[in-house]
Enzyme design. Structure first.
Site, PDB file in Angstrom:
ATOM      1  CE  LYS A 112       9.035  -2.416  -0.023  1.00  0.00           C
ATOM      2  NZ  LYS A 112       9.798  -1.648  -0.978  1.00  0.00           N
TER       3      LYS A 112
HETATM    4  C1  LIG Z   1       9.263  -1.096  -2.165  1.00  0.00           C
HETATM    5  C2  LIG Z   1       9.925   0.082  -2.734  1.00  0.00           C
HETATM    6  C3  LIG Z   1       9.231   0.994  -3.552  1.00  0.00           C
HETATM    7  C4  LIG Z   1       7.797   0.775  -3.959  1.00  0.00           C
HETATM    8  O1  LIG Z   1       6.925   0.861  -2.860  1.00  0.00           O
HETATM    9  P1  LIG Z   1       5.449   0.228  -2.974  1.00  0.00           P
HETATM   10  O2  LIG Z   1       4.871   0.354  -1.616  1.00  0.00           O
HETATM   11  O3  LIG Z   1       5.658  -1.210  -3.380  1.00  0.00           O
HETATM   12  O4  LIG Z   1       4.724   0.994  -4.006  1.00  0.00           O
HETATM   13  C5  LIG Z   1       9.907   2.115  -3.988  1.00  0.00           C
HETATM   14  N1  LIG Z   1      11.201   2.331  -3.670  1.00  0.00           N
HETATM   15  C6  LIG Z   1      11.891   1.479  -2.902  1.00  0.00           C
HETATM   16  C7  LIG Z   1      13.321   1.770  -2.605  1.00  0.00           C
HETATM   17  C8  LIG Z   1      11.291   0.333  -2.399  1.00  0.00           C
HETATM   18  O5  LIG Z   1      11.982  -0.510  -1.625  1.00  0.00           O
END
Ligand SMILES: *Cc1c(COP(=O)(O)O)cnc(C)c1O
Length: 462
Positions: A112
């Site tokens: 993120k």
């Molecule tokens: C947010 C997240 C996901 C999922 O990603 P999306 O874009 O919501 O599909 C998977 N793994 C981790 C560690 C995350 O923080």
């Protein structure tokens, strides 16, 4: 570059407006009216360039005249300066034709950060120019919130409010949200699941008096600027393995469908991606939908990969929009049906989805077994989300096309699950080793829209 809503009834915006708005006023999600493409020659020329240079070339056509080239280069440079790895998104080999894309070298140790650090700098540059203030509201299953707080803390034109499900995020995730001392940061622990938090944020956006009154802006993965930032590492990794001369496939641990949708955009831009594989944990609504066509939420079961504990996968709406040939009215109808309990994807649309996406799921036991086996086979410690990806990738991959699995978080973000599976305690990187000693600041709040709106109004009035 114009941005339009998946439901076809919201104002058409430019990049800057779409970024500051987040959710469209018709409840839909913004997308570029047409997706820019890159030629094979342009893709080949990315080889050997820095992450920042690739980011500039891939994203530049999407931002229109919002920023000059120099401004945009400066924004990108600042966004990735705080990463703990020179390559930003290094690629590690796991097996003969299987690679791991490590997306956890940012300040909060999850992918993120790639989007959030960029969006922090984009907001800062845009608000500085206009003199406006905004209130950012976001829901998190753990990683978005910490990444948002890290990206926006201390910026003068922004207050940031993050709703997370009380007791359902890991201690590292919680501490990353509750320990920053900056007064524009507000961590709110809400009763309920992530889907409840996400629903309250959507409610705030649909309450136009409140939305306009506090100048609400969204940075959840529905924000197209976030998706755009994630397109970049599909290019850097595919090019390292020989694109555009060789196809690659990706497996993506999936919750809200934002990360894998970025892969879909990369493919539409011309990157030769063979398969995009959706990997889900036991909350496998997306896998079931891609298998049967039925999308019917039936309650979240908490797992050891909590950032994927989701039943209402917001960005899936964007994939549906293309599967339904960009028919906003059809998407709007599906979303109405979803509010009433669920929907069935038409045969034609299901076929369109399956032309691009495969899917698989991974139980709790399989997640632990994958962490254990991968540690034994390679010495690589996987976080539980990445392990879900590796398990599904192993079922799907073949010897013809290299498979890249996205490692979405650092194992030290989920130390209990990783240690139980592997017998080895994953250490935090030295730059954040004092996390457990910092004081926490958090507000408990009930699952009630009026209470949340009142709190936000009071806090920003100060
Ligand atoms: C947010 C997240 C996901 C999922 O990603 P999306 O874009 O919501 O599909 C998977 N793994 C981790 C560690 C995350 O923080």
């Amino acid at each position: 570059m114009k941005y339009i809503s998946t439901r076809g009834k919201a104002p058409v915006l430019n990049f800057e407006e779409a970024m500051l708005t987040g959710l469209a006023r018709d409840g839909g999600l913004y997308l570029p009216e047409t997706i820019p493409t890159m030629s094979a020659g342009e893709i080949a020329a990315l080889s050997g360039q820095s992450y920042e240079e690739v980011a500039f070339r891939v994203m530049r056509p999407f931002i229109g005249d919002t920023f000059s080239d120099d401004e945009f280069r400066d924004i990108i440079a600042k966004a990735y300066a705080g990463f703990g790895h020179a390559a930003r998104a290094p690629l590690v080999q796991l097996d003969s034709n299987h690679f791991l894309l490590e997306l956890f070298h940012g300040p909060t140790l999850a992918f993120k950060d790639f989007a959030m650090q960029l969006i922090g700098q984009l907001f800062q540059a845009s608000l500085k120019r206009s003199g406006n203030r905004v209130t950012i509201a976001g829901a998190t299953s753990g990683d978005t919130g910490s990444a948002a707080i890290e990206a926006f803390k201390g910026l003068d034109a922004v207050d940031v409010f993050i709703l997370f499900p009380h007791g359902r995020v890991s201690e590292v995730q919680r501490r990353q949200m509750t320990t920053p001392g900056e007064s524009n940061v507000h961590a709110l622990a809400m009763d309920g699941h992530f889907d409840d938090c996400q629903a309250r944020v959507k409610d705030m956006f649909n309450d136009f008096d409140f939305r306009d009154g506090v100048r609400l802006a969204g940075v959840n993965s529905i924000n197209f600027a976030r998706v755009l930032a994630q397109v970049v590492y599909y290019f850097t990794s595919a090019v390292s393995l020989g694109a555009p001369h060789r196809k690659v496939s990706f497996t993506v641990p999936t919750g809200n469908f934002g990360d894998i949708f970025a892969g879909f955009i990369a493919k539409k831009m011309g990157l030769p991606i063979d398969r995009l594989v959706v990997a889900t944990n036991q909350n496998d609504i997306l896998h079931r939908c891609l298998s049967t066509g039925e999308y019917k939420p039936d309650g979240v079961i908490p797992s050891i990969s909590p950032s994927m504990d989701i039943q209402v996968s917001s960005n899936f709406e964007r994939a549906l929009y293309y599967a339904y040939d960009q028919d906003g009215a059809a998407v709007s109808q599906l979303m109405d049906e979803l509010n009433a309990g669920g929907f069935n994807v038409s045969q034609g649309a299901l076929q369109a989805l399956r032309e691009v996406f495969d899917s698989g799921h991974c139980s709790e036991e399989e997640t632990s077994a994958t962490i254990r086996d991968m540690y034994a086979a390679t010495g690589e410690l996987l976080c539980p989300h990445s392990a879900v990806g590796v398990k599904v990738a192993n079922e799907t991959r073949n010897s013809d096309v290299p498979m890249i699995t996205l490692a979405t978080a650092h194992p030290a973000k989920f130390p209990a699950a990783v240690e139980e599976a592997s017998g080895r305690h994953p250490d935090l990187p030295a730059r954040m080793a004092d996390l457990y000693d910092r004081p926490e600041r958090v507000t408990r709040i009930e699952n009630d829209l009026a209470a949340i709106e009142t709190l936000i109004r009071d806090r920003i009035a100060k």
